[in-house]
Design an enzyme around this catalytic site. Structure first.
Site, short mmCIF file in Angstrom:
data_model
loop_
_atom_site.label_atom_id
_atom_site.label_comp_id
_atom_site.label_asym_id
_atom_site.label_seq_id
_atom_site.Cartn_x
_atom_site.Cartn_y
_atom_site.Cartn_z
N GLU A 38 0.85 -1.19 0.00
CA GLU A 38 0.00 0.00 0.00
C GLU A 38 0.89 1.24 0.00
O GLU A 38 1.83 1.35 0.78
CB GLU A 38 -0.88 -0.02 1.24
N LYS A 74 -8.90 2.20 -2.31
CA LYS A 74 -9.25 1.64 -1.00
C LYS A 74 -10.70 1.98 -0.65
O LYS A 74 -11.07 3.16 -0.55
CB LYS A 74 -8.29 2.20 0.05
N CYS A 102 -5.29 -3.08 2.60
CA CYS A 102 -5.15 -2.97 4.05
C CYS A 102 -6.47 -3.14 4.81
O CYS A 102 -6.97 -4.24 4.97
CB CYS A 102 -4.47 -1.66 4.38
#
Length: 255
Positions: free
Chosen positions: A70, A143, A175
């Site tokens: 990320e 995300k 994540c």
């Protein structure tokens, strides 16, 4: 050898299974994955150097696709950047172009963690760029679920991203998305068999919870949805390493 420069390369044959609602035939595909980790920082040039070195190493190890953490190129706002007010977007674009060119030269797929700039007045996306072996950015996953701290810097995404490599249908997550099982269920509905899940869980204390819970979460999602899951992470003494998990929830390998 500098252990931070080691690249994990795994070879797995993926077997797609029958979907009850589908008349599609079984098919087989194989893909060699390089899941890479390095100490991500606010130095975009340094991040790009790590990325391109590991891309070259992955090519030597016959990888088909290379996965990075990320915000691997841009650095992670809230950790590497206290503010994005004076962020050097021009530098980020230049380094992105260099990575895209190298992907073309090496004939590699690349899953690249970075930031995607939006129009004035809107916070950027925390993104994974999908770079094709012919040197194009084919898609971008943003995300979907941001932490409270993330929301100080980033705009959440609103779409899924699927793509096929060597006959294997793939998806991407980032994540904190790991805490939301509905994302994995939707990728299963979309026909994905392999998920590239990139993290930034580095520079924590010795008793940090992330190394304890993140691999277990990934194992559970793999087993529940019958996925292969490849993870990548930033590196530091207390970070947890890249994992590769099979559809029965077992850790096949880790860096």
């Amino acid at each position: 050898m500098n252990l931070q420069k080691m690249t994990l390369v795994l070879f797995v044959t993926f077997i797609c299974f029958f979907h009850p609602e589908s008349k599609a035939q079984k098919k087989e595909g194989s893909v060699r994955i390089a899941s890479c980790q390095f100490p991500v920082s606010s130095n975009i040039d340094e991040n790009a150097r790590w990325i391109m070195e590991q891309m070259a190493e992955a090519k030597l190890k016959r990888a088909d696709i290379v996965q990075f953490a990320e915000c691997a190129l841009s650095g992670y706002a809230g950790a590497d950047w206290e503010s994005l007010e004076n962020f050097d977007w021009k530098k980020l674009y230049q380094c992105t172009d260099s990575i895209v060119e190298l992907a073309n030269k090496l004939n590699l797929w690349v899953v690249l963690g970075s930031m995607h700039r939006l129009s004035t007045g809107h916070k950027p996306h925390n993104s994974l760029y999908l770079i094709t072996p012919d040197g194009k950015i084919a898609d971008r996953y943003d995300k979907r679920f941001c932490t409270g701290r993330d929301l100080d810097f980033y705009t959440p995404g609103d779409h899924f991203c699927t793509f096929e490599v060597n006959g294997v249908m793939c998806g991407m997550l980032i994540c904190y998305d790991v805490r939301f099982p509905e994302l994995f269920r939707e990728y299963r509905k979309l026909g994905a068999d392999l998920i590239f899940h990139s993290f930034y869980n580095a520079r924590k204390g010795k008793d940090a919870i992330f190394p304890k819970i993140m691999p277990v979460n990934i194992q559970a999602h793999a087993a529940t949805n019958y996925f292969y899951i490849a993870t990548s992470n930033s590196s530091s003494p207390e970070s947890w390493p890249c994992h590769f998990v099979t559809p029965d929830g077992l850790i096949k390998n880790k860096l």
